[in-house]
Scaffold this active site. Structure first.
Site, PDB file in Angstrom:
ATOM      1  N   GLY A 235       0.852  -1.192   0.000  1.00 64.71           N
ATOM      2  CA  GLY A 235       0.000   0.000   0.000  1.00 64.71           C
ATOM      3  C   GLY A 235       0.881   1.232   0.000  1.00 64.71           C
ATOM      4  O   GLY A 235       2.091   1.158   0.273  1.00 64.71           O
TER       5      GLY A 235
ATOM      6  N   GLN B 119       3.147   9.888   1.452  1.00 70.92           N
ATOM      7  CA  GLN B 119       4.446   9.215   1.596  1.00 70.92           C
ATOM      8  C   GLN B 119       5.413   9.590   0.472  1.00 70.92           C
ATOM      9  O   GLN B 119       6.613   9.331   0.574  1.00 70.92           O
ATOM     10  CB  GLN B 119       4.264   7.698   1.679  1.00 70.92           C
ATOM     11  CG  GLN B 119       3.554   7.275   2.970  1.00 70.92           C
ATOM     12  CD  GLN B 119       3.371   5.777   3.050  1.00 70.92           C
ATOM     13  OE1 GLN B 119       2.420   5.239   2.491  1.00 70.92           O
ATOM     14  NE2 GLN B 119       4.278   5.086   3.706  1.00 70.92           N
TER      15      GLN B 119
ATOM     16  N   CYS C 296       5.947  -0.208   7.665  1.00 66.22           N
ATOM     17  CA  CYS C 296       5.606   1.054   6.996  1.00 66.22           C
ATOM     18  C   CYS C 296       6.788   1.449   6.127  1.00 66.22           C
ATOM     19  O   CYS C 296       7.932   1.436   6.602  1.00 66.22           O
ATOM     20  CB  CYS C 296       5.315   2.138   8.036  1.00 66.22           C
ATOM     21  SG  CYS C 296       4.898   3.729   7.291  1.00 66.22           S
ATOM     22  N   LEU C 297       6.493   1.801   4.880  1.00 71.91           N
ATOM     23  CA  LEU C 297       7.586   2.163   3.968  1.00 71.91           C
ATOM     24  C   LEU C 297       8.268   3.454   4.410  1.00 71.91           C
ATOM     25  O   LEU C 297       9.397   3.718   3.998  1.00 71.91           O
ATOM     26  CB  LEU C 297       7.037   2.296   2.532  1.00 71.91           C
ATOM     27  CG  LEU C 297       6.476   0.991   1.945  1.00 71.91           C
ATOM     28  CD1 LEU C 297       5.875   1.241   0.571  1.00 71.91           C
ATOM     29  CD2 LEU C 297       7.543  -0.097   1.869  1.00 71.91           C
TER      30      LEU C 297
ATOM     31  N   HIS D  92      -4.374   1.444   8.087  1.00 71.83           N
ATOM     32  CA  HIS D  92      -3.009   2.000   8.142  1.00 71.83           C
ATOM     33  C   HIS D  92      -2.908   3.193   7.175  1.00 71.83           C
ATOM     34  O   HIS D  92      -2.343   4.233   7.510  1.00 71.83           O
ATOM     35  CB  HIS D  92      -2.027   0.881   7.755  1.00 71.83           C
ATOM     36  CG  HIS D  92      -0.585   1.265   7.682  1.00 71.83           C
ATOM     37  ND1 HIS D  92       0.357   0.782   8.552  1.00 71.83           N
ATOM     38  CD2 HIS D  92       0.101   2.069   6.808  1.00 71.83           C
ATOM     39  CE1 HIS D  92       1.552   1.267   8.240  1.00 71.83           C
ATOM     40  NE2 HIS D  92       1.423   2.057   7.177  1.00 71.83           N
ATOM     41  N   GLU D  93      -3.506   3.037   5.979  1.00 67.19           N
ATOM     42  CA  GLU D  93      -3.396   4.101   4.966  1.00 67.19           C
ATOM     43  C   GLU D  93      -4.256   5.309   5.319  1.00 67.19           C
ATOM     44  O   GLU D  93      -3.844   6.456   5.102  1.00 67.19           O
ATOM     45  CB  GLU D  93      -3.760   3.556   3.577  1.00 67.19           C
ATOM     46  CG  GLU D  93      -2.923   2.379   3.095  1.00 67.19           C
ATOM     47  CD  GLU D  93      -1.417   2.627   3.099  1.00 67.19           C
ATOM     48  OE1 GLU D  93      -0.998   3.792   3.078  1.00 67.19           O
ATOM     49  OE2 GLU D  93      -0.651   1.641   3.145  1.00 67.19           O
TER      50      GLU D  93
ATOM     51  N   HIS E  95      -2.381   7.417   7.577  1.00 67.59           N
ATOM     52  CA  HIS E  95      -1.399   8.282   6.896  1.00 67.59           C
ATOM     53  C   HIS E  95      -2.052   9.582   6.434  1.00 67.59           C
ATOM     54  O   HIS E  95      -1.474  10.661   6.539  1.00 67.59           O
ATOM     55  CB  HIS E  95      -0.808   7.577   5.673  1.00 67.59           C
ATOM     56  CG  HIS E  95       0.391   6.731   5.955  1.00 67.59           C
ATOM     57  ND1 HIS E  95       1.533   7.226   6.549  1.00 67.59           N
ATOM     58  CD2 HIS E  95       0.653   5.417   5.692  1.00 67.59           C
ATOM     59  CE1 HIS E  95       2.436   6.258   6.657  1.00 67.59           C
ATOM     60  NE2 HIS E  95       1.926   5.147   6.150  1.00 67.59           N
TER      61      HIS E  95
HETATM   62  O1  K1U Z   1       1.708   2.476   3.902  1.00 66.44           O
HETATM   63  C1  K1U Z   1       2.780   1.892   3.917  1.00 66.44           C
HETATM   64  O2  K1U Z   1       3.735   2.332   4.548  1.00 66.44           O
HETATM   65  C2  K1U Z   1       2.915   0.593   3.163  1.00 66.44           C
HETATM   66  C3  K1U Z   1       2.869  -0.626   4.082  1.00 66.44           C
HETATM   67  C4  K1U Z   1       1.429  -1.094   4.196  1.00 66.44           C
HETATM   68  C5  K1U Z   1       1.107  -2.011   5.326  1.00 66.44           C
HETATM   69  C6  K1U Z   1       1.817  -3.164   5.564  1.00 66.44           C
HETATM   70  C7  K1U Z   1       1.473  -4.006   6.613  1.00 66.44           C
HETATM   71  C8  K1U Z   1       0.418  -3.680   7.415  1.00 66.44           C
HETATM   72  C9  K1U Z   1      -0.266  -2.525   7.208  1.00 66.44           C
HETATM   73  C10 K1U Z   1       0.055  -1.698   6.147  1.00 66.44           C
HETATM   74  C11 K1U Z   1       3.741  -1.695   3.458  1.00 66.44           C
HETATM   75  O3  K1U Z   1       3.525  -2.120   2.373  1.00 66.44           O
HETATM   76  S1  K1U Z   1       5.088  -2.280   4.390  1.00 66.44           S
HETATM   77  C12 K1U Z   1       5.779  -3.573   3.358  1.00 66.44           C
HETATM   78  C13 K1U Z   1       5.003  -4.857   3.359  1.00 66.44           C
HETATM   79  O4  K1U Z   1       4.123  -5.044   4.183  1.00 66.44           O
HETATM   80  C14 K1U Z   1       5.290  -5.902   2.348  1.00 66.44           C
HETATM   81  C15 K1U Z   1       6.304  -5.766   1.444  1.00 66.44           C
HETATM   82  C16 K1U Z   1       6.556  -6.772   0.515  1.00 66.44           C
HETATM   83  C17 K1U Z   1       5.781  -7.904   0.487  1.00 66.44           C
HETATM   84  C18 K1U Z   1       4.750  -8.062   1.393  1.00 66.44           C
HETATM   85  C19 K1U Z   1       4.498  -7.053   2.327  1.00 66.44           C
HETATM   86 ZN    ZN Z   2       2.850   3.339   6.296  1.00 68.19          ZN
END
Ligand code: K1U
Ligand code: ZN
Length: 169
Positions: free
Chosen positions: A46, A51, A94-95, A136-137, A140
């Site tokens: 996501g 971001q 979270c990225l 989560h989004e 943000h």
């Molecule tokens: O919003 C963001 O920072 C993105 C975040 C979203 C998220 C992940 C987990 C729980 C709630 C929200 C991410 O994408 S973190 C990376 C991640 O979860 C992932 C990366 C590669 C493969 C599978 C998952």
């Molecule tokens: Zn995030």
């Protein structure tokens, strides 16, 4: 399509409240394309526009497990119109806070209302990872980070670590 830089804690823009989209223009469509490019490259499941430094209520998501079966989803001006009383934990990442993972407890199911890229109003019922990710989004978009849902001690340690790293860079 351009991959944009993802802003990282403690960047203050992550604490801003994003503004609703008034009209879906070519500029918004280009933003969405850049967001998908950035999310897939990261990689993530996501991404909220803030971001990449754009304070607009736009989210992209893809929860598919295999690249060949991509399921890109766009949510514009989305709101959570119902949340279940029941909650579930999920180890979130979270990225904008790389390499940190913590359990967060959120409502297990939510109903959301949003605009698609054709400006049509849509409703979806979300559960499991979809419910976690959409909450989560939306956080943000309101300047809230997943670390705001964990203990103060853990949160302050994480902020300190990222503040030190930003000073070194
Ligand atoms: O919003 C963001 O920072 C993105 C975040 C979203 C998220 C992940 C987990 C729980 C709630 C929200 C991410 O994408 S973190 C990376 C991640 O979860 C992932 C990366 C590669 C493969 C599978 C998952
Ligand atoms: Zn995030």
């Amino acid at each position: 399509m351009t991959r944009r830089d993802i802003i990282i804690l403690p960047d203050k823009r992550l604490r801003s409240v994003s503004k609703p989209i008034l009209e879906i223009t070519d500029e918004i469509r280009a933003l969405v394309a850049d967001m998908f490019e950035t999310m897939y490259e990261a990689p993530g499941i996501g991404l909220a526009a803030i971001q990449i430094g754009v304070p607009s209520r736009v989210i992209v998501m893809d929860l598919s497990k295999r690249e060949a079966e991509a399921e890109p989803k766009v949510f514009i001006n989305h709101e959570i119109v119902w949340s279940s009383q029941e909650t579930s934990p999920y180890e979130e990442g979270c990225l904008s806070i790389p390499d940190i993972h913590e359990d967060v407890e959120r409502p297990s199911r939510v109903k959301i209302r949003y605009l698609d890229l054709d400006a049509k109003q849509q409703e979806s019922d979300a559960e499991g990872l979809f419910a976690t990710c959409i909450q989560h989004e939306v956080d943000h978009l309101n300047g809230v980070l997943f670390i705001d849902h964990i203990s103060k001690l853990k949160r302050e340690r994480i902020i300190k670590k990222f503040t030190k790293a930003a000073k070194r860079a």
